[in-house]
Design an enzyme around this catalytic site. Structure first.
Site, mmCIF file in Angstrom:
data_model
loop_
_atom_site.group_PDB
_atom_site.id
_atom_site.type_symbol
_atom_site.label_atom_id
_atom_site.label_comp_id
_atom_site.label_asym_id
_atom_site.label_seq_id
_atom_site.Cartn_x
_atom_site.Cartn_y
_atom_site.Cartn_z
ATOM 1 N N ASP A 150 0.828 -1.206 0.000
ATOM 2 C CA ASP A 150 0.000 0.000 0.000
ATOM 3 C C ASP A 150 0.870 1.267 0.000
ATOM 4 O O ASP A 150 1.610 1.515 0.955
ATOM 5 C CB ASP A 150 -0.889 -0.062 1.254
ATOM 6 N N GLY A 199 -5.086 3.545 -7.960
ATOM 7 C CA GLY A 199 -5.225 3.822 -9.396
ATOM 8 C C GLY A 199 -4.397 4.993 -9.896
ATOM 9 O O GLY A 199 -4.511 5.381 -11.059
ATOM 10 N N ASP A 220 -10.785 3.609 -1.393
ATOM 11 C CA ASP A 220 -11.371 2.517 -0.602
ATOM 12 C C ASP A 220 -12.872 2.339 -0.845
ATOM 13 O O ASP A 220 -13.611 3.302 -0.899
ATOM 14 C CB ASP A 220 -11.169 2.790 0.891
HETATM 15 C C1 GAL Z 1 -5.704 1.929 2.836
HETATM 16 C C2 GAL Z 1 -6.121 0.787 1.924
HETATM 17 C C3 GAL Z 1 -7.106 -0.065 2.669
HETATM 18 C C4 GAL Z 1 -6.457 -0.599 3.925
HETATM 19 C C5 GAL Z 1 -5.904 0.555 4.766
HETATM 20 C C6 GAL Z 1 -5.091 0.039 5.956
HETATM 21 O O1 GAL Z 1 -4.775 2.738 2.197
HETATM 22 O O2 GAL Z 1 -6.669 1.312 0.749
HETATM 23 O O3 GAL Z 1 -7.557 -1.121 1.849
HETATM 24 O O4 GAL Z 1 -5.432 -1.483 3.565
HETATM 25 O O5 GAL Z 1 -5.080 1.388 4.002
HETATM 26 O O6 GAL Z 1 -4.527 1.070 6.693
#
Ligand code: GAL
Length: 398
Positions: A150, A199, A220
């Site tokens: 991420d 994306g 999300d």
């Molecule tokens: C976001 C991600 C989520 C989740 C979250 C955890 O950036 O899009 O799916 O993983 O972080 O902190």
């Protein structure tokens, strides 16, 4: 210079791909969209080792594993601190990661984990920056099978090192993803690589080049219907970028998390199947109702998602609030979804189907998938009726 940087990245990423292709013995990773469960949508920062163990138990006892859900993925907040040698340790919520992996594997399942190319993750836990190989080796030593990587904390670095320079930031971002891909390959363990950067920079155009097996296409997902509709809309036109080994990821499922009606749960699940999306249930499996289990494990819907041709649906036309999406299937048939995205609570009647436009050739026989009912050879004058947020999912066969 920029062009050179980009092409070097491309080359670096392609080298291992080329060698992977020559070793015929290795099966393709994510030949169909990965399926499983992920802790984030329901448990978020509260997830513990026991929750994950219980999820593994329930995936088996509810029949989800046998329907194809095999990855049990731990999302953010498992990380503790690094020791003097830089080795990362899980925090107190996960006292025995190797034991957990062994347990999950003993059930015929696989274990996934989460990190970031930044110094910190989204939830401000330890990221992999500067420790990529060390972390990849650690995952492999535990027996990890899937990594969600991420962007999050890396954005601070991008802003600090290339303020306002989008092009340079994009090169740095790709570089960071290549780095972890190389590290994962070096472990020798097959680890599905999931890119999560919402994306940015049209990731679908370069995701496979940096080794991604899947990449998030949007921000999300949320547990409400507008979020599902927005994600579907954002995925229009992306079908050509998906295929065996490399998938668009419209994010995890919210099916069964409480805020969607049963019609909306079915539309969400059916839409993701049309999109050849990774199917990662994000719900609390201890609260599964038979109805929700039925949606998640519907064999015919899962079969559309997992179709070996790997062709993601495209929206072929829309009429008012109704959208028609279509995807070809490996057996020469087609899946067609007719969805009422409208808010009107009165039944929408007389929706015409333009079958030819949707790629259905004459003589094909239709089956209403959610109703599990054969309809025979239907014609263009077949009229559909849909409730608010309802989907008709048709499978056509020759
Ligand atoms: C976001 C991600 C989520 C989740 C979250 C955890 O950036 O899009 O799916 O993983 O972080 O902190």
């Amino acid at each position: 210079m920029r062009r050179l940087a980009l092409s070097l990245i491309g080359l670096l990423a392609l080298l291992p791909l080329a060698s992977a292709q020559t070793s015929a013995a290795k099966p393709m990773l994510a030949a169909t969209p990965p399926m499983g469960w992920n802790s984030w949508n329901w448990f978020a920062g509260k997830v513990t080792q026991d929750d994950v163990k219980q999820a593994a138990d329930l995936v088996v006892s509810t029949g989800m594993r046998d329907a194809g859900y095999v990855y049990i993925n731990i999302d953010d907040t498992w990380q503790g601190k690094r020791d003097a040698s830089g080795v990362l340790h899980p925090n107190e919520k996960f006292p025995d990661m190797k034991g957990l992996a062994d347990y999950v594997h003993s059930k015929g399942l696989k274990l996934g984990i989460y990190s970031s190319p930044g110094d910190l993750t989204c939830a401000k836990f330890e990221g992999s920056l500067g420790h990529e190989q060390q972390d990849a080796d650690l995952y492999a030593s535990w027996g990890i099978d899937y990594l969600k990587y991420d962007l999050c904390g890396f954005r601070t670095k991008l802003d600090a090192e290339a303020p306002g320079d989008k092009l340079k930031q994009n090169v740095m971002m790709r570089d960071a993803y290549v780095k972890m891909h190389q590290a994962l390959l070096k472990t020798g363990r097959p680890i599905v690589y999931s890119l999560c950067q919402y994306g940015f920079d049209s990731v679908w155009q370069w995701g496979p080049e940096v080794g991604g097996n899947l990449w998030r296409t949007t921000g999300d997902v949320r547990d409400n219907f507008p979020s599902i509709a927005l994600i579907a809309e954002t995925n229009v036109g992306l079908g050509k970028y998906a295929g065996p080994g490399h998938w668009n990821d419209p994010d995890m499922l919210e099916v069964g998390n409480g805020k969607l009606t049963m019609d909306e749960n079915r539309t969400h699940m059916g839409m993701w199947a049309m999109l050849a999306a990774p199917l990662l249930a994000g719900n609390n499996l201890t609260k599964l109702t038979p109805e929700v289990t039925g949606v998640l494990t519907n064999r015919e819907v899962v079969a559309i998602d997992q179709d070996s041709l790997g062709k993601q649906a495209e929206r072929v036309y829309q009429e008012g609030p109704v959208q028609i999406w279509s995807r070809p299937l490996a057996d020469g048939g087609r899946a067609l979804a007719v969805i009422n995205f409208g808010e009107d609570t009165t039944f929408l009647r007389g929706i015409p189907l333009h079958l030819k436009e949707a790629g259905v050739t004459s003589g094909m026989k239709a089956r209403d998938v959610w109703a599990a009912k054969d309809l025979g050879a239907i014609k263009d004058d077949y009229k559909v009726a849909l409730k608010r947020h309802e989907m008709l999912l048709l499978r056509f066969s020759k």
